[in-house]
Design an enzyme around this catalytic site. Structure first.
Site, PDB file in Angstrom:
ATOM      1  N   GLU A   1      -1.519   5.667  -4.635  1.00  0.00           N
ATOM      2  CA  GLU A   1      -2.972   5.568  -4.854  1.00  0.00           C
ATOM      3  C   GLU A   1      -3.651   6.937  -4.890  1.00  0.00           C
ATOM      4  OE1 GLU A   1      -2.259   4.704  -0.415  1.00  0.00           O
ATOM      5  OE2 GLU A   1      -1.323   4.281  -2.334  1.00  0.00           O
TER       6      GLU A   1
ATOM      7  N   ASP B   1      -7.911  32.767 -36.789  1.00  0.00           N
ATOM      8  CA  ASP B   1      -8.588  33.710 -37.661  1.00  0.00           C
ATOM      9  C   ASP B   1      -8.100  35.111 -37.314  1.00  0.00           C
ATOM     10  OD1 ASP B   1     -10.285  34.762 -39.501  1.00  0.00           O
ATOM     11  OD2 ASP B   1     -12.139  34.321 -38.430  1.00  0.00           O
TER      12      ASP B   1
ATOM     13  N   VAL C   1       0.826  -1.200   0.000  1.00  0.00           N
ATOM     14  CA  VAL C   1       0.000   0.000   0.000  1.00  0.00           C
ATOM     15  C   VAL C   1       0.865   1.256   0.000  1.00  0.00           C
ATOM     16  CG1 VAL C   1      -1.704   1.320   1.316  1.00  0.00           C
ATOM     17  CG2 VAL C   1      -1.929  -1.145   1.105  1.00  0.00           C
TER      18      VAL C   1
ATOM     19  N   ASN D   1       2.688   8.112   5.050  1.00  0.00           N
ATOM     20  CA  ASN D   1       2.062   8.411   3.756  1.00  0.00           C
ATOM     21  C   ASN D   1       0.911   9.397   3.905  1.00  0.00           C
ATOM     22  OD1 ASN D   1       3.845   6.755   2.535  1.00  0.00           O
ATOM     23  ND2 ASN D   1       2.368   5.259   1.785  1.00  0.00           N
TER      24      ASN D   1
ATOM     25  N   ASP E   1       1.438  12.214   1.330  1.00  0.00           N
ATOM     26  CA  ASP E   1       0.461  12.189   0.244  1.00  0.00           C
ATOM     27  C   ASP E   1      -0.736  13.081   0.545  1.00  0.00           C
ATOM     28  OD1 ASP E   1       2.196  10.303  -0.548  1.00  0.00           O
ATOM     29  OD2 ASP E   1       0.734   8.696  -0.856  1.00  0.00           O
TER      30      ASP E   1
END
Length: 899
Positions: free
Chosen positions: A286, A328, A281, A734, A738
């Site tokens: 993730e 244009d 994990v 984490n 994270d």
């Protein structure tokens, strides 16, 4: 109000049933009807509830793995670990819920910025309103390029053709009429009806609204349309592949962890299984997919503040690899505020006109002296044609602002007539409209058939490109204001004058007329012959401020700018020189007719080297764009008309005009410019590069931290050392990185050099070989520092050693976030405090680290020991080596490039 079988009634019967009339209903009546029938919006799937969004966070493969780890921990009587894992799962779910909820809210807000308008007649006045405010009984005007805003019965048509593929599946245009039809006529054959969601490809018409919103034919099937699944785009496939690659690496790492721990260190099966799952994990990023959605949503919101609506979030990645912008001229490079500043009459008279934007105030001058237009009979006729050849309208909105309904070039002719009438907006009441031919793209002209009640004559008024009008003209006026034959020699002189006006960066429009028999009541192209040429209008459209600088920025960014316009070649040259797209008269400018005469090889070579194209048809624009793609370019293309829709669809990035563009063009595009300004395209490129760079930053950060954790665990097991971090400690680690740092890193502002580099290559992946040295340096320092500290503190106890390892791993990740801000520039050069969200995130992460070291409940739950302040500061100093080392590497890289 439900009218069954509206196609079966006569127009008078239907209007009576609807309690409406041909000049529309009143505003007060419209408000009452909206209260009764609601808004003209399609039924939408209700957004997912907050509870559903929250529960969805648990429907995740990685959450299942964590829950499995919690079960294993519970079976092994590690209840503290079980609770910690469950708390982390809940915290991650809450963070994911907040981020997804905010991202969806931001995306929905952006979608509301693109409003679909309708031209409606209320109490005899033509106004432009949000289509959701239409009600049954409203009378609307539709023309080529419009989406039909509701189901409606036609009251009048002029060569009106409609594509109804979205409703009937029939892709060929259907020519409409106003005839009554039998009750059992199939929906696809009801030619006196137009349907919501279909679009007009040619002609014009007037219709009365029958059904709105969910009562329309499209509304009845709206929910089934929403159920169609979307395929993943190029960007989504690329990010999915990255996550899969990281997943494979993590799985291999987990297997190595299990084998090494169980067979080498002989760690009990429950414990090593638990640890291997937690390692798996921790090694998989993730959070990456949701982080990317956040980056895209933040970037899209920033784009909207810079006048760009991104209709597809993944288009930002495509804009990063765009190396050609095909634009244009009118309204994009220029302001689209048209004003007639010069009038040329056939005897050789040149009239100048003053202007203030769309204001109907202005003066006329001849030979430098002010004049009254009625002193010049031919000028009077010219102005009469200008004021009656088009149905365009200009509505004053106060504070000097004007709303143009119709083509801006035609609106300039209307304003000219108003100036001659000293600002009066009333048209000549002696003229009544008989029929109309809307602007024909191939013919490059429009016409109006009128009946003069005073002189009892039927008159044909025509406006269009000088070459078209002169080619179809047989007469002109001489100095005595008498019509004479138009000789080829005189035509050549008029062409020369056209060229002289165009050299002043003016658009040229020629006017002509023809008297017809009174029994002519239908207008078609065959009548546009034997015209009497009246003169040429020179229409000025000022260049937008900042265009020259934006083109220079585009060139610095490695983007080629191509002007593709329908204007005269000389006008295109004058404008392109003014904005420095070309520098001199020797630069190559090609017209559509010149391109048609080239061989395939010559055409390919010309497209490769020419940056200004004039007198282009939409078909030729499409061919040029296709050739650019064949040559390996990624192109962004602007467009505003219904004929531009195929090219916008085919281009890698279609850019539609939000102000002057048609509904069809907007629906075919990925980006919409809310100000129709070329400068906004360059702003969009800058924001897109910021978005992609932030995706890379967050990806690099997650990859380095996750691989470092994986490498640390595997190395200690192979070296025969105890496990340096427990699974719950890794999960907390984490969460700190994270969940906090990476979100702030995704908000990194753009750096000054972002438009000084070439576009990314289309085949370039998110992780490139250039970043591998950074990853190796960072992973090595993070892992080695953690292992050495762990080994050094082992004599003081396993809990103390793990505490030290945790501090080093977490602090190196905090220092590493500053490395990731730029792969080239020093964090000091960027400014340590230039990303405020990141500074707050670093502070929050630091407090979280202190909380698990010195807050007893968390210390106990995560099995940490308190450490002395001096030791903690020493560990922070050791952790800073990851930042110092990368700063030295960046310095050496910059120095090597200079030498």
């Amino acid at each position: 109000m439900i009218i069954h079988h509206p196609h079966t009634y006569s127009i008078d019967e239907l209007l009576e049933k609807l309690k409406s009339k041909t000049d529309g209903i009143s505003d007060e009546n419209a408000k009452q009807r909206q209260t009764t029938y609601g808004k003209n919006v399609l039924p939408e799937k209700p957004p997912p509830s907050a509870l559903f969004t929250l529960l969805k966070q648990f429907n995740n493969f990685f959450v299942y793995i964590l829950l499995l780890a919690a079960i294993i921990s519970y079976v092994a009587s590690e209840k503290v670990d079980t609770y910690v894992i469950l708390i982390i799962v809940i915290i991650n779910a809450i963070i994911g819920f907040i981020l997804e909820f905010r991202a969806e809210k931001s995306i929905k807000a952006l979608s509301k910025l693109t409003v679909r308008y309708a031209k409606v007649i209320r109490e005899g006045n033509i106004i432009k309103i949000d289509a959701q405010h239409l009600v049954p009984g409203d009378v609307i005007l539709i023309e080529a390029g419009d989406y039909v805003p509701a189901d409606a019965r036609l009251l009048h048509t002029q060569n009106l053709s409609c594509v109804e593929a979205s409703l009937t599946g029939e892709s060929a245009p259907i020519l409409k009429n106003i005839e009554q039809m039998p009750e059992n006529t199939p929906l696809a054959d009801r030619k006196n009806m137009v349907w919501m969601g279909t679009y007009i490809v040619a002609g014009s018409g007037k219709a009365v609204i029958i059904s709105i919103g969910s009562q329309t034919e499209l509304g009845k099937i709206a929910l089934s349309l929403e159920s169609i699944e979307k395929n993943k785009n190029h960007f989504e496939e690329k990010t999915d592949m990255l996550v899969k690659q990281m997943g494979i690496i993590a799985f291999i790492g987990a297997v190595i962890t299990f084998i090494s721990g169980y067979f080498i260190q002989q760690i009990p099966l429950p414990e090593i299984s638990f640890f291997a799952i937690a390692t798996l994990v921790s090694a998989i990023p993730e959070g990456l997919p949701i982080i990317m959605v956040i980056v895209l949503a933040i970037g899209a919101h920033r784009m909207s503040k810079r006048n760009v609506i991104i209709r597809k979030l993944s288009a930002a990645e495509t804009l990063c690899v765009t190396n050609v912008i095909m634009t244009d001229k009118t309204g994009t490079l220029t302001q689209n505020i048209m004003s007639v500043e010069e009038i040329y009459l056939p005897p050789g008279q040149s009239i100048t006109v003053t202007s203030e934007g769309w204001s109907p105030k202005g003066s006329f001058y001849y030979s430098g002296n002010p004049i009254e237009t009625n002193e010049f009979p031919l000028l009077n006729l010219f102005i009469s044609i200008a004021g009656n050849v088009s149905p365009a309208q200009i509505n004053e909105q106060g504070d000097g602002q004007f709303e143009v309904i119709g083509d801006p070039t035609e609106a300039a002719l209307i304003v000219l007539a108003q100036k001659a009438n000293h600002g009066t907006k009333e048209k000549d009441t002696t003229l009544s409209k008989v029929d109309e031919m809307p602007f024909n793209q191939e013919l490059k002209a429009r016409a109006m058939l009128l009946y003069d009640r005073q002189q009892q004559k039927t008159m044909l008024y025509v406006a269009g490109a000088p070459e078209t009008i002169l080619e179809r003209s047989s007469y002109a006026y001489d100095a005595s204001n008498c019509p004479v034959s138009l000789t080829e020699k005189n035509k050549e002189r008029h062409y020369q004058v056209t060229d002289e006006i165009a050299q002043k960066a003016m658009r040229t429009i020629a006017l002509a007329f023809r008297e017809l028999p009174n029994d002519v009541i239908t207008l078609d192209e065959s009548l546009l012959i034997d015209l009497t040429f009246i003169g040429i209008a020179g229409i000025k459209d000022p260049v937008r401020p900042g265009i020259k600088e934006s083109i220079e920025m585009a060139h610095q960014a490695g983007i080629r700018v191509i002007m593709a316009t329908g204007d005269h070649k000389t006008t295109a040259m004058a404008i392109s020189k003014e904005i420095q797209l070309i520098v001199d008269d020797t630069s190559n400018i090609m017209t559509g007719s010149e391109l048609e005469r080239l061989t395939e090889a010559e055409f390919s070579s010309t497209v490769k080297t020419t940056n200004v194209f004039a007198r282009l048809t939409p078909e030729m624009k499409l061919r040029i764009a296709r050739e650019l793609q064949i040559q390996g370019n990624t192109i962004a293309m602007t467009g505003d008309g219904v004929n531009d829709a195929p090219a916008l669809k085919m281009a890698d990035i279609g850019i539609a005009m939000g102000l002057s563009g048609t509904d069809v063009a907007r629906e075919s595009s990925e980006l919409v410019l809310t100000d129709d300004n070329f400068v906004s395209i360059i702003n969009a490129v800058e924001e897109a590069r910021i978005i992609f760079n932030n995706i890379r930053r967050t990806t690099y950060f997650l990859v380095t931290t996750n691989i470092a954790e994986l490498f640390t665990v595997i190395s200690t097991i192979i070296l025969g050392l105890p496990l340096p971090l427990l699974p719950t400690q890794i999960l907390w680690l984490n969460l700190v990185t994270d969940g906090v740092l990476v979100i702030a890193l995704s908000m990194e502002p753009g750096h000054s050099h972002i438009l000084e580099t070439k576009p990314n290559k289309r085949s370039e992946n998110i992780i490139t070989k250039n970043v591998i040295p950074y990853i190796l340096i960072i992973v090595t320092i993070m892992a080695v520092s953690t292992i050495l500290v762990f080994q050094a503190l082992l004599p003081y106890g396993i809990s103390t050693a793990r505490t030290g390892a945790f501090v080093v791993m977490s602090m190196t990740q905090i220092f590493n976030v500053f490395n990731m801000r730029s792969m080239k520039l020093s964090a000091i050069a960027l400014g340590l405090f230039s990303n405020a969200p990141l500074n707050w995130a670093v502070g929050a992460s630091f407090l979280l680290i202190l909380s698990v070291l010195y807050f007893p409940p968390l210390m106990s739950a995560l099995e940490f020991e308190s450490i002395q302040l001096l030791t903690f500061l020493l560990l922070v100093l050791i952790s800073s080596t990851v930042w110092i080392s990368v700063e030295l590497y960046k310095f050496m890289q910059r120095k090597s490039k200079l030498s």
